[in-house]
Design an enzyme around this catalytic site. Sequence first.
Site, PDB file in Angstrom:
ATOM      1  N   GLU A  66       0.820  -1.223   0.000  1.00  0.00           N
ATOM      2  CA  GLU A  66       0.000   0.000   0.000  1.00  0.00           C
ATOM      3  C   GLU A  66       0.849   1.266   0.000  1.00  0.00           C
ATOM      4  OE1 GLU A  66      -3.139   2.028   3.096  1.00  0.00           O
ATOM      5  OE2 GLU A  66      -3.290  -0.125   2.718  1.00  0.00           O
ATOM      6  N   ASP A  67       1.962   1.254   0.723  1.00  0.00           N
ATOM      7  CA  ASP A  67       2.679   2.504   0.986  1.00  0.00           C
ATOM      8  C   ASP A  67       4.115   2.560   0.489  1.00  0.00           C
ATOM      9  OD1 ASP A  67       0.500   3.682   2.229  1.00  0.00           O
ATOM     10  OD2 ASP A  67       1.023   2.872   4.191  1.00  0.00           O
TER      11      ASP A  67
END
Length: 207
Positions: A66-67
């Site tokens: 996600e990051d």
Amino acid sequence: MEIIVLKEVITTVDFAAKKHRDQRRKDKHSSPYINHPIGVALNVINVGQYYDVATVQAALLHDTVEDTDCTEEEIRKEFGSEVASIVMDVTDDKSLSKVDRKKFQVSHAPHIQDKSKIVKMADKLYNLSDIIKNAPPSWSLLTIQGYFVWGKKVCDGLRGVNASLEEALDQLFQSNVIFKGEEYPVVPCKTIEEEDQLLETYYQNLR
């Protein structure tokens, strides 16, 4: 066997630390981001009393896709299909708007696998606990309250897999005071309508 498991876990910590090496949390201390996935993994073990290695690894890796520049394929290659599956269950789709991502977490929570629910609860427990004592400086009381209502909505869909994590979360949701540098009195919502209004305000402020 214990040596193999230890090596797997430390290798996962090393991988996650390298992926998150340039990131900081948005809290008032700008904490190193890696503190968060390590804390989530500790919640799985210490609070959830759940010792499945794949679940602990997924907790350590839960924000990498996600990051960071990490991909699902990279997780699968390095740590196997089960770990990758759990990680992807708890990964937000960044192509969606912030509001749609938050709403999808609520609707999607009941449908993920049990090990993913454990990671998700451990993640929410970490974030909610952290916000009480270490909220981002830019967050208003209304934002904090909205985040708690939203977190509760997500966790309502995760119930039935780990009573210890549920109990710890319920203690937070039932607390009467939230701390953000100083004490703020929080009036618990008395009705579903009040919760829904607070949640809608939270969504609106994300736009």
